[in-house]
Enzyme design. Sequence first.
Site, PDB file in Angstrom:
ATOM      1  N   GLN A 169     -25.432  -1.299  31.710  1.00  0.00           N
ATOM      2  CA  GLN A 169     -24.159  -0.985  31.064  1.00  0.00           C
ATOM      3  C   GLN A 169     -23.251  -2.207  31.011  1.00  0.00           C
ATOM      4  O   GLN A 169     -22.540  -2.425  30.035  1.00  0.00           O
ATOM      5  CB  GLN A 169     -23.461   0.159  31.787  1.00  0.00           C
ATOM      6  CG  GLN A 169     -22.299   0.761  30.995  1.00  0.00           C
ATOM      7  CD  GLN A 169     -22.745   1.368  29.680  1.00  0.00           C
ATOM      8  OE1 GLN A 169     -23.827   1.933  29.579  1.00  0.00           O
ATOM      9  NE2 GLN A 169     -21.909   1.252  28.658  1.00  0.00           N
ATOM     10  N   ALA A 189     -18.896   2.173  26.688  1.00  0.00           N
ATOM     11  CA  ALA A 189     -18.183   2.580  27.904  1.00  0.00           C
ATOM     12  C   ALA A 189     -18.082   1.444  28.912  1.00  0.00           C
ATOM     13  O   ALA A 189     -19.040   0.698  29.125  1.00  0.00           O
ATOM     14  CB  ALA A 189     -18.874   3.772  28.550  1.00  0.00           C
ATOM     15  N   SER A 194     -19.737   5.476  32.054  1.00  0.00           N
ATOM     16  CA  SER A 194     -20.657   5.909  31.005  1.00  0.00           C
ATOM     17  C   SER A 194     -21.452   7.137  31.425  1.00  0.00           C
ATOM     18  O   SER A 194     -21.997   7.192  32.524  1.00  0.00           O
ATOM     19  CB  SER A 194     -21.636   4.773  30.676  1.00  0.00           C
ATOM     20  OG  SER A 194     -22.704   5.245  29.878  1.00  0.00           O
ATOM     21  N   HIS A 196     -24.236   7.841  30.330  1.00  0.00           N
ATOM     22  CA  HIS A 196     -25.620   7.397  30.478  1.00  0.00           C
ATOM     23  C   HIS A 196     -25.905   6.995  31.924  1.00  0.00           C
ATOM     24  O   HIS A 196     -27.011   7.216  32.425  1.00  0.00           O
ATOM     25  CB  HIS A 196     -25.910   6.226  29.541  1.00  0.00           C
ATOM     26  CG  HIS A 196     -26.046   6.614  28.109  1.00  0.00           C
ATOM     27  ND1 HIS A 196     -27.172   7.234  27.602  1.00  0.00           N
ATOM     28  CD2 HIS A 196     -25.191   6.498  27.063  1.00  0.00           C
ATOM     29  CE1 HIS A 196     -27.024   7.460  26.314  1.00  0.00           C
ATOM     30  NE2 HIS A 196     -25.817   7.027  25.956  1.00  0.00           N
ATOM     31  N   ASP A 203     -29.155   9.642  23.664  1.00  0.00           N
ATOM     32  CA  ASP A 203     -28.977   9.317  22.255  1.00  0.00           C
ATOM     33  C   ASP A 203     -30.304   9.659  21.586  1.00  0.00           C
ATOM     34  O   ASP A 203     -31.364   9.212  22.041  1.00  0.00           O
ATOM     35  CB  ASP A 203     -28.663   7.834  22.071  1.00  0.00           C
ATOM     36  CG  ASP A 203     -27.325   7.450  22.673  1.00  0.00           C
ATOM     37  OD1 ASP A 203     -26.461   8.340  22.802  1.00  0.00           O
ATOM     38  OD2 ASP A 203     -27.149   6.272  23.027  1.00  0.00           O
ATOM     39  N   GLU A 249     -19.995   9.868  17.329  1.00  0.00           N
ATOM     40  CA  GLU A 249     -21.404   9.534  17.577  1.00  0.00           C
ATOM     41  C   GLU A 249     -22.262  10.770  17.334  1.00  0.00           C
ATOM     42  O   GLU A 249     -22.319  11.679  18.155  1.00  0.00           O
ATOM     43  CB  GLU A 249     -21.593   9.037  19.011  1.00  0.00           C
ATOM     44  CG  GLU A 249     -20.915   7.710  19.260  1.00  0.00           C
ATOM     45  CD  GLU A 249     -21.336   7.096  20.581  1.00  0.00           C
ATOM     46  OE1 GLU A 249     -21.967   7.791  21.388  1.00  0.00           O
ATOM     47  OE2 GLU A 249     -21.018   5.918  20.803  1.00  0.00           O
ATOM     48  N   HIS A 252     -25.201  11.291  20.207  1.00  0.00           N
ATOM     49  CA  HIS A 252     -24.976  11.345  21.655  1.00  0.00           C
ATOM     50  C   HIS A 252     -24.770  12.781  22.135  1.00  0.00           C
ATOM     51  O   HIS A 252     -23.776  13.435  21.797  1.00  0.00           O
ATOM     52  CB  HIS A 252     -23.763  10.491  22.014  1.00  0.00           C
ATOM     53  CG  HIS A 252     -23.483  10.417  23.493  1.00  0.00           C
ATOM     54  ND1 HIS A 252     -23.670   9.258  24.230  1.00  0.00           N
ATOM     55  CD2 HIS A 252     -23.036  11.342  24.378  1.00  0.00           C
ATOM     56  CE1 HIS A 252     -23.335   9.484  25.496  1.00  0.00           C
ATOM     57  NE2 HIS A 252     -22.937  10.739  25.605  1.00  0.00           N
TER      58      HIS A 252
END
Length: 278
Positions: A169, A189, A194, A196, A203, A249, A252
């Site tokens: 990240q 982010a 994030s 993630h 995604d 997005e 996402h």
Amino acid sequence: MDRKKKIGIGIAAALLILTAGVLIWHLSSGDGGKAPGDNPGTEEVSPEEKDEEPEAEENSDGKDEETPQAEDGESTEGSGSSGSSQNMSDPYPRPEGVSVVSNPDSITALVNKSNFLPDDWQPSDLVSVGGGQSLRAEAAAAFEELKKAAEADGYTFNVISGYRTKATQISLYSNYMAQDPEGAPYLSAYPRSSEHELGLAMDISPDWSLHYDLLETGLGKWMTAHAHEYGWILRYPEGKTNVTGYVFEAWHYRYLGKDLAAKVKNSGLTLEEYYGSV
């Protein structure tokens, strides 16, 4: 150069990096024969925090996502200490005034620009979902159910970005900042904030590229109608940048569990708005 042009350049640059990484993995893995599914064949874009394949040695890195966890999938409180990170060598220390998620293991934890993951936290139950990507066990199982249901109706897609280490990240965010310091926070982010890094976000793509118009395709419409039935919500919808802090997005999705995902979907609210209303 105006802001839109700067953001466009940043997206194009990040997409170039992402596409190269995906092609390298795709060719080396021997998966080149995967069916593309309902390929919209439209403009490729990179997500706010597009992930390149996470390095195996980094799986011990923590997350930085802001998450007031939810009891029974509905509480928005429970944040821990606030303030800046104590690790002064960190290129992106935790900003002053943000909350720290007190229970990042919670499936319903809220991670965003105000709720950061603890510096020393990492998911302990990551499971591969193919393509060099992984998700936490419950989310991985829910993804497999979702994918099978979509395939039964004629739609094929893959996770092209799942769990990310803090190091990954940092690299992604740094790339965006180098291209467009003003627009980067809306596209990627800040490390430790994030989803993630939480291991509960993915995604998706039918063809290993990202598409802004995904929701207008057959696959996108199917996801809009059914994703919540398997515990997933579209996390950053169009027209909600002022609430989520990120641009739209279409790719996402965030795992919340079936009960909470259905409630958020039916409310028509973002996760931030939903937590603020209960």
